[in-house]
Scaffold this motif. Sequence first.
Motif, PDB file in Angstrom:
ATOM      1  N   ARG A   1       0.740  -1.148   0.112  1.00  0.00           N
ATOM      2  CA  ARG A   1       0.119  -0.021  -0.154  1.00  0.00           C
ATOM      3  C   ARG A   1       0.755   1.343   0.138  1.00  0.00           C
ATOM      4  O   ARG A   1       0.568   2.325  -0.569  1.00  0.00           O
ATOM      5  CB  ARG A   1      -0.884   0.154   1.108  1.00  0.00           C
ATOM      6  CG  ARG A   1      -1.953  -1.130   1.046  1.00  0.00           C
ATOM      7  CD  ARG A   1      -3.407  -0.640   2.034  1.00  0.00           C
ATOM      8  NE  ARG A   1      -2.607  -1.026   3.510  1.00  0.00           N
ATOM      9  CZ  ARG A   1      -2.848  -2.281   4.046  1.00  0.00           C
ATOM     10  NH1 ARG A   1      -3.247  -3.179   3.321  1.00  0.00           N
ATOM     11  NH2 ARG A   1      -2.427  -2.218   5.195  1.00  0.00           N
ATOM     12  N   ALA A   2       1.909   1.209   0.549  1.00  0.00           N
ATOM     13  CA  ALA A   2       3.012   2.221   0.773  1.00  0.00           C
ATOM     14  C   ALA A   2       3.272   2.452  -0.662  1.00  0.00           C
ATOM     15  O   ALA A   2       3.504   3.730  -1.162  1.00  0.00           O
ATOM     16  CB  ALA A   2       4.001   2.133   1.847  1.00  0.00           C
TER      17      ALA A   2
ATOM     18  N   ARG B   1       2.087   1.820  -3.402  1.00  0.00           N
ATOM     19  CA  ARG B   1       0.925   2.383  -4.330  1.00  0.00           C
ATOM     20  C   ARG B   1       0.945   3.967  -4.019  1.00  0.00           C
ATOM     21  O   ARG B   1       0.570   4.653  -4.847  1.00  0.00           O
ATOM     22  CB  ARG B   1      -0.331   1.639  -3.666  1.00  0.00           C
ATOM     23  CG  ARG B   1      -1.557   2.384  -4.343  1.00  0.00           C
ATOM     24  CD  ARG B   1      -2.834   1.672  -4.018  1.00  0.00           C
ATOM     25  NE  ARG B   1      -2.988   0.022  -4.466  1.00  0.00           N
ATOM     26  CZ  ARG B   1      -3.411  -0.271  -5.568  1.00  0.00           C
ATOM     27  NH1 ARG B   1      -3.827   0.676  -6.389  1.00  0.00           N
ATOM     28  NH2 ARG B   1      -3.591  -1.603  -5.750  1.00  0.00           N
ATOM     29  N   ARG B   2       0.962   4.247  -2.752  1.00  0.00           N
ATOM     30  CA  ARG B   2       0.758   5.711  -2.325  1.00  0.00           C
ATOM     31  C   ARG B   2       2.133   6.591  -3.007  1.00  0.00           C
ATOM     32  O   ARG B   2       1.790   7.602  -3.445  1.00  0.00           O
ATOM     33  CB  ARG B   2       0.659   5.837  -1.062  1.00  0.00           C
ATOM     34  CG  ARG B   2      -0.636   5.329  -0.555  1.00  0.00           C
ATOM     35  CD  ARG B   2      -0.975   6.323   0.962  1.00  0.00           C
ATOM     36  NE  ARG B   2       0.023   5.560   2.112  1.00  0.00           N
ATOM     37  CZ  ARG B   2      -0.270   4.469   2.690  1.00  0.00           C
ATOM     38  NH1 ARG B   2      -1.000   3.701   2.579  1.00  0.00           N
ATOM     39  NH2 ARG B   2       0.772   4.234   3.686  1.00  0.00           N
TER      40      ARG B   2
ATOM     41  N   GLN C   1       1.527   6.876  -6.653  1.00  0.00           N
ATOM     42  CA  GLN C   1       0.700   8.075  -7.048  1.00  0.00           C
ATOM     43  C   GLN C   1       1.115   9.332  -6.791  1.00  0.00           C
ATOM     44  O   GLN C   1       0.850  10.354  -7.445  1.00  0.00           O
ATOM     45  CB  GLN C   1      -0.637   7.597  -6.140  1.00  0.00           C
ATOM     46  CG  GLN C   1      -1.398   6.532  -6.711  1.00  0.00           C
ATOM     47  CD  GLN C   1      -2.270   5.956  -5.721  1.00  0.00           C
ATOM     48  OE1 GLN C   1      -2.531   6.429  -4.568  1.00  0.00           O
ATOM     49  NE2 GLN C   1      -3.526   5.529  -6.254  1.00  0.00           N
ATOM     50  N   ARG C   2       1.645   9.625  -5.664  1.00  0.00           N
ATOM     51  CA  ARG C   2       2.240  10.838  -5.239  1.00  0.00           C
ATOM     52  C   ARG C   2       3.358  11.426  -6.108  1.00  0.00           C
ATOM     53  O   ARG C   2       3.432  12.505  -6.500  1.00  0.00           O
ATOM     54  CB  ARG C   2       2.873  10.837  -3.821  1.00  0.00           C
ATOM     55  CG  ARG C   2       3.398  12.113  -3.328  1.00  0.00           C
ATOM     56  CD  ARG C   2       3.729  12.281  -1.869  1.00  0.00           C
ATOM     57  NE  ARG C   2       2.726  12.218  -1.064  1.00  0.00           N
ATOM     58  CZ  ARG C   2       2.829  12.132   0.284  1.00  0.00           C
ATOM     59  NH1 ARG C   2       4.050  12.239   0.903  1.00  0.00           N
ATOM     60  NH2 ARG C   2       1.650  12.205   1.009  1.00  0.00           N
TER      61      ARG C   2
END
Length: 435
Positions: free
Chosen positions: A264-265, A267-268, A271-272
């Motif tokens: 999940r990290a 993924r973030r 995206q960022r």
Amino acid sequence: MTASLCIVMPVCNEGSTLALRLRALAPLRERGAELVVVDGGSTDGTWATAVALADRVVLAPRGRAAQMNAGARGSTADALLFLHADTQLPAGAELLIARALQAGRAWGRFDVRIDGRHAALRLVERLMNLRSRLTGIATGDQALFVRRTVFESLGGFADIALMEDVELSARLRRVGRPACLQTQVVTSGRRWEKHGVWRTIGLMWCLRAAWLLGVGAPVLARWYGYPGRPAHAAAAVAVMARAPEPGLAKTRLAPALGLRGAARAQRRFTQRTLQTACAAAVGPVTLWCAPDASHRFFRALRRAHAVACDNQCAGDIGARMQQAFAHHFAHATDPLLLTGTDCPLLAPGHLQAAVRALAQHDVVLVPAEDGGYVLIGMRRMVPQVFEGIDWSTPQVMAQTRERLRQSGVSWLEMETLWDVDEPADWWRLQTLLQR
């Protein structure tokens, strides 16, 4: 009913104190106010902090007028409040603004108190408030607010380097007298204390007198020591990304986050980074994907951001980076910036500064604290920087410098940043965003 409010805050390299300032506005956000932070190209932690603690973060050309206009653009709130990053609002500020507007005023400002111990600052703040009350002119330190429809009808702030608040006040005064709220905002006295209180007082009075005598804003900005707006430069951007699959992405964070949390990290972070690359608006963005661009995550990013996607080749990170540069220079002549997704502190301002550096240098690098680098940019192909490097070791940056020296190219190193690879890095990031 309380009028809806949009708070517009222009910032540039305010990372050391911005989190505290934005957290102070959380109660207003909870009561419905929108907080828009407009970055003028920061190269510290400003962008990452704002993304975490504001409703919207916008990149705009440096300069308060341009930044505040960009922040106001698209707002549907009844009222706009323009707030400097070093100014604190009083409790219930949105109610005071709403009452002033409901009483028929089109715009207004607060009285100001300057935070500082020097006795002369008490005189300065009294004179500022008195002068504003007598002349109907407000300064940015006084937290100017205005009906959005009135602001839009006047065309917003004039895009000038200095005195944008005074110039807008003069036009607003033709609409009506300001609401001069006696409740105080508190602004930092750092400007006065850094340059000397009496010297700063004299400079500000001279600037104001010169403005009234017709001296142009660009000249006043030079007298004030205001940095000029950087020239726009263009380059393509390549982002190297791995699909956020548990057990395959950011596995070194697993001791702190677990395999799914690490994914999940990733993924973030991806995206960022992609949002940062697009916000910089320096040129087309390509996402280089591993294991390949068919992964559903990459397909979603392609649809959301309208970016190109391509497959990373086999081999070590050097071979994959060289592939991206070789592919770019086979089809284009503009520079290329390449970055991974491990540095949440990388901001649009870094990308813009890197592109400007390539106007004078063949290669630009953003070193990483772990001995590698966060970003590399080239204006022409220099394949030697990818050869004979011990990738994923603390020797990467030192070996890259040696390859650059051997190649006889000119390069620039920007300020060192840090990646989030280990649990300690993750907690460091959380601390940064929470301070």
